[in-house]
Design a protein around this motif. Structure first.
Motif, short mmCIF file in Angstrom:
data_model
loop_
_atom_site.label_atom_id
_atom_site.label_comp_id
_atom_site.label_asym_id
_atom_site.label_seq_id
_atom_site.Cartn_x
_atom_site.Cartn_y
_atom_site.Cartn_z
N ASN A 58 0.84 -1.19 0.00
CA ASN A 58 0.00 0.00 0.00
C ASN A 58 0.87 1.24 0.00
N LYS A 59 0.26 2.40 -0.11
CA LYS A 59 1.02 3.65 -0.16
C LYS A 59 1.23 4.30 1.19
N ASP A 60 0.63 3.78 2.25
CA ASP A 60 0.77 4.34 3.59
C ASP A 60 1.81 3.55 4.38
N TYR A 61 2.60 4.26 5.18
CA TYR A 61 3.61 3.60 6.00
C TYR A 61 3.02 3.21 7.34
N GLY A 62 3.56 2.17 7.95
CA GLY A 62 3.13 1.76 9.28
C GLY A 62 1.81 1.02 9.29
N ALA A 63 1.51 0.30 8.24
CA ALA A 63 0.23 -0.39 8.14
C ALA A 63 0.33 -1.81 8.68
N THR A 64 -0.81 -2.32 9.12
CA THR A 64 -0.97 -3.73 9.44
C THR A 64 -1.68 -4.36 8.26
N PHE A 65 -1.18 -5.49 7.78
CA PHE A 65 -1.78 -6.12 6.61
C PHE A 65 -2.62 -7.32 7.02
N LEU A 66 -3.72 -7.51 6.31
CA LEU A 66 -4.61 -8.64 6.52
C LEU A 66 -4.75 -9.37 5.20
N LEU A 67 -4.70 -10.69 5.25
CA LEU A 67 -4.90 -11.50 4.06
C LEU A 67 -6.16 -12.33 4.30
N HIS A 68 -7.17 -12.10 3.48
CA HIS A 68 -8.45 -12.78 3.64
C HIS A 68 -8.56 -13.91 2.63
N LYS A 69 -9.07 -15.04 3.08
CA LYS A 69 -9.39 -16.15 2.18
C LYS A 69 -10.90 -16.26 2.14
#
Length: 78
Positions: A58-69
């Motif tokens: 993403n373009k924002d710093y300091g993000a938490t990422f989620l991966l959805h199935k």
């Protein structure tokens, strides 16, 4: 300049098993200001080997990422 240089990136490493095949979508959250993105376009994981990496960015710093199935209630958090 590599597009990933200016992005926050999360790599999700998956040792594939038959149950890991399916449709996945990335999403991210930032804390300041509190914001959650829309889910990404779908990615269809088809078993072709033993290990897979799904990269979310993403373009924002300091993000938490989620991966959805699709069909699973809890996302994988990075």
């Amino acid at each position: 300049m590599d597009k990933y240089e200016m992005q926050d990136v999360a790599d999700f490493y998956i040792t594939t098993k038959r149950e890991h095949a399916g449709t996945y979508r990335c999403q991210y959250q930032v804390q300041k200001p509190l914001k959650t993105s829309e889910k990404s376009d779908p990615l269809e994981l088809v078993l072709a080997g033993t290990n897979v990496t799904i990269r979310c960015w993403n373009k924002d710093y300091g993000a938490t990422f989620l991966l959805h199935k699709d069909g699973s209630s809890a996302p994988i958090k990075h």
